[in-house]
Motif scaffolding. Structure first.
Motif, PDB file in Angstrom:
ATOM      1  N   PRO A 202      18.739 -18.770 -22.818  1.00  0.00           N
ATOM      2  CA  PRO A 202      17.778 -19.496 -22.331  1.00  0.00           C
ATOM      3  C   PRO A 202      16.894 -19.250 -21.281  1.00  0.00           C
ATOM      4  O   PRO A 202      16.893 -18.031 -20.666  1.00  0.00           O
ATOM      5  CB  PRO A 202      18.594 -20.810 -22.038  1.00  0.00           C
ATOM      6  CG  PRO A 202      19.824 -20.286 -21.406  1.00  0.00           C
ATOM      7  CD  PRO A 202      20.099 -18.927 -22.222  1.00  0.00           C
ATOM      8  N   ILE A 203      15.722 -20.061 -21.071  1.00  0.00           N
ATOM      9  CA  ILE A 203      14.674 -19.547 -19.914  1.00  0.00           C
ATOM     10  C   ILE A 203      15.362 -19.378 -18.595  1.00  0.00           C
ATOM     11  O   ILE A 203      14.673 -18.346 -17.866  1.00  0.00           O
ATOM     12  CB  ILE A 203      13.671 -20.667 -20.011  1.00  0.00           C
ATOM     13  CG1 ILE A 203      12.789 -20.565 -21.348  1.00  0.00           C
ATOM     14  CG2 ILE A 203      13.005 -20.498 -18.644  1.00  0.00           C
ATOM     15  CD1 ILE A 203      12.043 -21.839 -21.338  1.00  0.00           C
ATOM     16  N   GLU A 204      16.261 -20.025 -18.280  1.00  0.00           N
ATOM     17  CA  GLU A 204      16.830 -20.016 -16.770  1.00  0.00           C
ATOM     18  C   GLU A 204      17.519 -18.268 -16.932  1.00  0.00           C
ATOM     19  O   GLU A 204      17.143 -17.849 -15.802  1.00  0.00           O
ATOM     20  CB  GLU A 204      18.059 -20.947 -16.738  1.00  0.00           C
ATOM     21  CG  GLU A 204      17.354 -22.487 -16.508  1.00  0.00           C
ATOM     22  CD  GLU A 204      17.454 -23.109 -17.564  1.00  0.00           C
ATOM     23  OE1 GLU A 204      17.578 -24.322 -17.815  1.00  0.00           O
ATOM     24  OE2 GLU A 204      17.597 -22.532 -19.026  1.00  0.00           O
ATOM     25  N   ASP A 205      18.145 -18.088 -17.862  1.00  0.00           N
ATOM     26  CA  ASP A 205      18.766 -16.765 -17.825  1.00  0.00           C
ATOM     27  C   ASP A 205      17.822 -15.519 -17.886  1.00  0.00           C
ATOM     28  O   ASP A 205      17.901 -14.672 -16.950  1.00  0.00           O
ATOM     29  CB  ASP A 205      19.839 -16.451 -19.048  1.00  0.00           C
ATOM     30  CG  ASP A 205      20.935 -17.284 -19.021  1.00  0.00           C
ATOM     31  OD1 ASP A 205      21.011 -18.171 -17.996  1.00  0.00           O
ATOM     32  OD2 ASP A 205      21.674 -17.456 -19.824  1.00  0.00           O
ATOM     33  N   LEU A 206      16.682 -15.755 -18.566  1.00  0.00           N
ATOM     34  CA  LEU A 206      15.443 -14.833 -18.582  1.00  0.00           C
ATOM     35  C   LEU A 206      14.806 -14.653 -17.206  1.00  0.00           C
ATOM     36  O   LEU A 206      14.681 -13.675 -16.800  1.00  0.00           O
ATOM     37  CB  LEU A 206      14.498 -15.186 -19.774  1.00  0.00           C
ATOM     38  CG  LEU A 206      15.105 -15.428 -21.022  1.00  0.00           C
ATOM     39  CD1 LEU A 206      13.915 -15.929 -22.083  1.00  0.00           C
ATOM     40  CD2 LEU A 206      15.798 -14.118 -21.665  1.00  0.00           C
ATOM     41  N   ILE A 207      14.776 -15.731 -16.706  1.00  0.00           N
ATOM     42  CA  ILE A 207      13.908 -15.705 -15.267  1.00  0.00           C
ATOM     43  C   ILE A 207      14.711 -15.110 -14.282  1.00  0.00           C
ATOM     44  O   ILE A 207      14.435 -14.293 -13.514  1.00  0.00           O
ATOM     45  CB  ILE A 207      13.305 -17.051 -14.853  1.00  0.00           C
ATOM     46  CG1 ILE A 207      12.294 -17.739 -15.791  1.00  0.00           C
ATOM     47  CG2 ILE A 207      12.863 -17.222 -13.535  1.00  0.00           C
ATOM     48  CD1 ILE A 207      11.196 -16.886 -15.843  1.00  0.00           C
ATOM     49  N   VAL A 208      16.187 -15.472 -14.165  1.00  0.00           N
ATOM     50  CA  VAL A 208      17.153 -14.776 -13.224  1.00  0.00           C
ATOM     51  C   VAL A 208      17.226 -13.329 -13.605  1.00  0.00           C
ATOM     52  O   VAL A 208      16.952 -12.265 -12.571  1.00  0.00           O
ATOM     53  CB  VAL A 208      18.584 -15.442 -13.686  1.00  0.00           C
ATOM     54  CG1 VAL A 208      19.408 -14.844 -12.623  1.00  0.00           C
ATOM     55  CG2 VAL A 208      18.649 -16.851 -12.944  1.00  0.00           C
ATOM     56  N   HIS A 209      17.149 -12.765 -14.717  1.00  0.00           N
ATOM     57  CA  HIS A 209      17.279 -11.631 -15.158  1.00  0.00           C
ATOM     58  C   HIS A 209      16.221 -10.737 -14.572  1.00  0.00           C
ATOM     59  O   HIS A 209      16.318  -9.524 -13.998  1.00  0.00           O
ATOM     60  CB  HIS A 209      17.407 -11.539 -16.738  1.00  0.00           C
ATOM     61  CG  HIS A 209      17.689  -9.737 -17.145  1.00  0.00           C
ATOM     62  ND1 HIS A 209      18.901  -9.149 -16.729  1.00  0.00           N
ATOM     63  CD2 HIS A 209      16.808  -9.183 -17.854  1.00  0.00           C
ATOM     64  CE1 HIS A 209      18.631  -8.071 -17.533  1.00  0.00           C
ATOM     65  NE2 HIS A 209      17.509  -7.848 -17.870  1.00  0.00           N
ATOM     66  N   ILE A 210      14.963 -11.026 -15.158  1.00  0.00           N
ATOM     67  CA  ILE A 210      13.648 -10.480 -14.805  1.00  0.00           C
ATOM     68  C   ILE A 210      13.509 -10.413 -13.179  1.00  0.00           C
ATOM     69  O   ILE A 210      13.135  -9.265 -12.617  1.00  0.00           O
ATOM     70  CB  ILE A 210      12.392 -11.210 -15.536  1.00  0.00           C
ATOM     71  CG1 ILE A 210      12.665 -10.957 -16.967  1.00  0.00           C
ATOM     72  CG2 ILE A 210      11.059 -10.712 -14.888  1.00  0.00           C
ATOM     73  CD1 ILE A 210      11.715 -12.130 -17.645  1.00  0.00           C
ATOM     74  N   THR A 211      13.755 -11.764 -12.500  1.00  0.00           N
ATOM     75  CA  THR A 211      13.536 -11.580 -11.047  1.00  0.00           C
ATOM     76  C   THR A 211      14.365 -10.679 -10.045  1.00  0.00           C
ATOM     77  O   THR A 211      14.342 -10.615  -9.098  1.00  0.00           O
ATOM     78  CB  THR A 211      13.121 -12.995 -10.623  1.00  0.00           C
ATOM     79  OG1 THR A 211      14.326 -13.847 -10.575  1.00  0.00           O
ATOM     80  CG2 THR A 211      12.052 -13.455 -11.164  1.00  0.00           C
ATOM     81  N   GLU A 212      15.611 -10.640 -10.800  1.00  0.00           N
ATOM     82  CA  GLU A 212      16.500  -9.475 -10.246  1.00  0.00           C
ATOM     83  C   GLU A 212      15.857  -8.224 -10.088  1.00  0.00           C
ATOM     84  O   GLU A 212      16.002  -7.562  -8.874  1.00  0.00           O
ATOM     85  CB  GLU A 212      17.718  -9.295 -11.065  1.00  0.00           C
ATOM     86  CG  GLU A 212      18.840 -10.389 -11.145  1.00  0.00           C
ATOM     87  CD  GLU A 212      19.921 -10.147 -11.986  1.00  0.00           C
ATOM     88  OE1 GLU A 212      21.120 -10.755 -11.623  1.00  0.00           O
ATOM     89  OE2 GLU A 212      19.680  -9.216 -12.639  1.00  0.00           O
ATOM     90  N   ALA A 213      14.875  -7.885 -10.766  1.00  0.00           N
ATOM     91  CA  ALA A 213      14.235  -6.727 -10.472  1.00  0.00           C
ATOM     92  C   ALA A 213      13.013  -6.566 -10.073  1.00  0.00           C
ATOM     93  O   ALA A 213      12.391  -5.503  -9.473  1.00  0.00           O
ATOM     94  CB  ALA A 213      14.409  -5.886 -12.073  1.00  0.00           C
ATOM     95  N   MET A 214      12.088  -7.682 -10.352  1.00  0.00           N
ATOM     96  CA  MET A 214      10.866  -7.672 -10.093  1.00  0.00           C
ATOM     97  C   MET A 214      10.237  -8.911  -9.447  1.00  0.00           C
ATOM     98  O   MET A 214      10.737 -10.137  -9.672  1.00  0.00           O
ATOM     99  CB  MET A 214       9.918  -7.289 -10.928  1.00  0.00           C
ATOM    100  CG  MET A 214       9.692  -8.086 -12.219  1.00  0.00           C
ATOM    101  SD  MET A 214       9.240  -7.668 -13.629  1.00  0.00           S
ATOM    102  CE  MET A 214      10.326  -6.650 -14.203  1.00  0.00           C
ATOM    103  N   THR A 215       9.052  -8.859  -8.631  1.00  0.00           N
ATOM    104  CA  THR A 215       8.558 -10.074  -8.148  1.00  0.00           C
ATOM    105  C   THR A 215       7.762 -10.603  -9.203  1.00  0.00           C
ATOM    106  O   THR A 215       6.753  -9.915  -9.771  1.00  0.00           O
ATOM    107  CB  THR A 215       7.805 -10.054  -6.821  1.00  0.00           C
ATOM    108  OG1 THR A 215       8.674  -9.448  -5.818  1.00  0.00           O
ATOM    109  CG2 THR A 215       7.095 -11.184  -6.399  1.00  0.00           C
ATOM    110  N   LEU A 216       7.653 -11.814  -9.450  1.00  0.00           N
ATOM    111  CA  LEU A 216       6.715 -12.742 -10.379  1.00  0.00           C
ATOM    112  C   LEU A 216       5.757 -13.369  -9.557  1.00  0.00           C
ATOM    113  O   LEU A 216       6.181 -14.220  -8.649  1.00  0.00           O
ATOM    114  CB  LEU A 216       7.449 -13.776 -11.460  1.00  0.00           C
ATOM    115  CG  LEU A 216       8.257 -12.814 -12.476  1.00  0.00           C
ATOM    116  CD1 LEU A 216       9.018 -13.937 -13.346  1.00  0.00           C
ATOM    117  CD2 LEU A 216       7.593 -11.900 -13.362  1.00  0.00           C
TER     118      LEU A 216
END
Length: 257
Positions: A202-216
């Motif tokens: 789901p979206i929550e998991d995707l945003i958590v995963h992406i923002t572990e590595a980079m700033t949006l």
């Protein structure tokens, strides 16, 4: 509300959609704004990509049936790729067939528009960093994707990321998880039909995963994956992506001049 980015008489602005008119806003939608009260008819403006992102972060193989149709397994962790800002194009804009490909495919997707700068977002705060949602078409040079070990050219060529027609702010991750109908048609014939509840992550998991590595950053876009049914596009085709509760994004395929 639905927020559109548009041009009229050489000027670019944002407006809130009200029926068949746009109420022009003062400023931009990434901060508190006021409606100006100046209204322009929708048929008198050119709709632009609803945002000009610093980056588009794509998520591959996030629908199990799509992974299977291309002979892939669902990955243990999300497959992340990028589309540059130069890939972004708007509703009604042409998709120019790249000269280096003979097999370009449509991929209808729900796009998440980020509303504020964020990094290391906890799952319970994901909804707070989202401005809204829009339709996307992750145009992919499939033959190039097969033969190259990374996807930069296959998914990042100019015009490969149509977005629009506007940003819908009255949806939440819970609505997406419950299931919005997502459809793609080519020349009026249905090619893809799925629901956002079919996402592997789901979206929550995707945003958590992406923002572990980079700033949006405000205006950045996250593509959430495509359901099964992807297929080829040809010169002259009209391709449309429709998402329940948002609207329809339509583009025509042309030869690159």
């Amino acid at each position: 509300m639905r927020i559109a980015r548009f041009s009229i008489d050489g000027n670019v602005g944002f407006g809130v959609l009200e029926g068949d008119e746009l109420d022009v806003i003062k400023g931009h939608p990434f901060a508190d704004f006021e409606r100006s009260g100046r209204k322009v008819p929708l048929d008198k403006v050119r709709l632009l990509p609803p945002v000009l992102p610093n980056k588009v972060v794509g998520v591959g193989r996030n629908y199990a049936e799509h992974a299977a149709e291309l002979g892939n397994e669902v990955p243990d962790t999300p497959v992340i790729f990028f589309k540059p800002s130069t890939a972004v194009t708007g509703p009604g804009d042409p998709i120019a067939y790249p000269s280096f490909s003979q097999e370009v495919h449509h991929e209808a997707e729900l796009a998440v528009v980020i509303g504020r700068m964020c990094r290391e977002v906890p799952r319970e705060r994901v909804k707070d960093v989202i401005l809204g949602y829009t339709c996307a078409n992750d145009i992919t040079a499939r033959d190039v994707q097969r033969r190259e070990n990374q996807w930069a050219r296959a998914k990042g060529f100019d015009g490969s990321c149509p977005l629009g027609p506007w940003i819908e702010t009255d949806l939440a991750p819970a609505d997406v998880a419950a299931g919005l109908t997502l459809q793609c048609t080519v020349n009026g014939v249905q090619r893809q039909l799925g629901r956002t509840s079919e996402m592997v992550r789901p979206i929550e998991d995707l945003i958590v995963h992406i923002t572990e590595a980079m700033t949006l950053l405000p205006g950045d876009v996250v593509l959430t994956g495509t359901p099964a049914g992807v297929g080829p596009l040809h010169d002259g085709d009209t391709v449309s992506v429709t998402i329940e509760g948002i609207g329809t994004l339509t583009n025509k395929v042309i030869k690159r001049g």
